[in-house]
Design a protein around this motif. Sequence first.
Motif: not given
Length: 775
Positions: A416, A434, A449, A451-452, A455-456, A535
């Motif tokens: 991430e 991952w 994180r 958002e990461g 979706s990551g 970020q």
Amino acid sequence: MNYTRLYYAGCNIYRQVFNFTTATNFSVSFYHQLMKISFTAKARQHWYYIALFLSICLYTNATAQLNKAEATSLIRRILPEKATAFTVEALPPQSDKDAFEIESSKGKIILRGNNGVAIAAALYHYLGEYAHCQITWNGTNLHLPDRLPAVPQKVQLHTPYQYRYYLNYCTFNYSMSWWNWERWEKEIDWMALHGINMPLAITGEEYTWYLVYKDLGFSDAELQDFFSGPAYFGWFWMGNLDGWGGPLPLSWMKSHHALQVKILQRERALGMKPVLPAFTGHVPVAFRKKFPAAKLITTNWKNGFADTQILDAADPLFAVLGKQFLEKQTQLFGTDHLYSADTFNENEPPSDDPAFLSGLSARIYEGMKQADTAAVWVMQGWLFYSDRKFWKAPQVEALLKAVPNNKMILLDLAAEIEPVWKRTDAFYGKPWIWNMLNNFGGNVNLFGRMEGAASGPALALNDTNSGNMAGIGLTMEAIEQNPVLYELMMEHTWRSQPIQLDEWLHKYIRNRYRSENTDLIKAWDILKHTVYNGQSIRDGAESIITGRPTFDSAAEWTRTRLNYLPHELLPAWDLFIKAAAAGVNTDGFRYDLVDVSRQVLANYALPLQQRWVRAFREKDSAAFRVYSSRYLALISDLDTLLSTRKDFLLGPWLATARSWGNNPAEKALYERNARDLITLWGDANSPLHEYANRQWSGLLNDFYKPRWSQFLDMLQHSLQTGATPDLPAFDKQIRTWEWQWVNRQKAFPVLPQGNSIQTARRLYDKYRSVIEDPL
């Protein structure tokens, strides 16, 4: 072929690893009867295969029954009053990826899975989707109606990930140093509910090595300076240090051997495949005396600790020791053929020659293979992230390609933050996982994180360049913080597409707070865009309070740079306080209210510190007195707030450390380990001081506040006398004081005190308006 020997070996492994007496006893008895009959060699071979087939059938049946039985026991532990409302059934074995089903039938909730983990995950899916419940380290909601909600239609889910990995070497110390079986049992349940099937399992490793070295003729005296204290095993196991925090009592080794047996039995009974350690070359200093011809490499971690000795993988003894260790470990704990080994953790190899690195990894794997032909090497990919200047493409490729693709699994340890797979050609064909790291050192902060994490994993899974991505995982250095990030990450287990974050957060809020309060939905939208935007900084900021006293805006290992503007968090605080007034009062809400309040106040410490710094530099004694007093009062107020939640108490950390001691000396040793790790990390001059700092009640009032008080008293005296403060002398003095604190013994409360909501509201009334305009 020696069929007798081979067959007994198989039966013995079944007994050791799975404790299945029915299948193996039958097979052994059957084989004994065969051996009494005078068959020809050809006939005996045929009967051997028949016996093996029967054994496998019985073993498979026993596995299914054990998984069902253990899953049923888990349900009883989680929901003792509702356990009879669930029926557990086994699904047929899957190819290599788990599946579960849920449906209602005849007033029961049917949970089906191909193993115990899948069944446990089915339970958690039901609890979250239909009963609106949640189980986290920091707040649990198991408020169930008298009649459990029915499942309208059958649910069928399959995971796209063969592996769901869990833990980091560091987690075993920053969080788990003092865990007993009761705490481990809860964690294993949490793992199963969240779909974990590949946990790192290194508890008790020191006892294995003790027995290996005793077999090699080492005396206890020769090993005394080798084994570290219990709080430092992670770095001892990785070859970074010897002896620090010791000497380690033999009683500890034996007790944790017994603990590891329980851990592994439970994990395997649920269908998990634990990852056990392998030999990477770290040996005692006394090794040179015992084996003078051995080729040793002297290395240093460069964090204030002495050199350690690494046995060169080219030395024939390397394979011998590697084999002896794995054989001893298998004898003690069984095996699932997954072995963790990290070469040169935060240490640079002596050569960057690809041929050297290729030979190194080939020999390490060969050492595993000699003991276990089915061995699979599980490697943390941290070295490729932490020392990217050394590990360029030729070096990474050489290290990895020397091992067959099906015999190595790579952990992209902080994907991430920086997905290493993207610059290593997806680890050159190796299966890889991952992972989200998120927390370093067990520091207390709101950070991630989001958002990461949403979706990551799925983006990587569906990327045509991601090669053989085989799993997801959690590799945080410490747990029991930011529960939302870990719930979010493990949501990927049963899906292959990115998570719609706003939709998921609404469900998280409902399950955590038993409410869809619109103020909390707004508050979490603010948190998503502030503390959880992740970020501009690698990991969460700490408070200046936890740093060694300084005029600067940050202290060593105490980074105060935020990934948002402090005032942007204030509306979230307002909304949490408003929700409290509206009557929201679950365990998870109380934790979150305290944590958001703590973060706001921890942030406020920095402008308040800068105010008394400015007053001192302007020689304004009156202003200095006012703002330094407020600064110390803020620390005490934070301590009071945190004392209302067990999650933020120093007392349990120290009390559980002492509980492992069998006499006053052992209790004192373990308490010193516990105090040292979260403050100095090493000795009085340790460069790692505050790396593992904690905002905990007890630590704030007893360590951080007195340390700042001494600094502020010196500055106040300087203003009164006009003398320049002697900062180097203070630095020397405070290091001595800190080391004295580490060596003290003092009990702190182990249970929370006061009311979280009332205390948070009182501090809100006291600080909200002044924080708005601190200068």
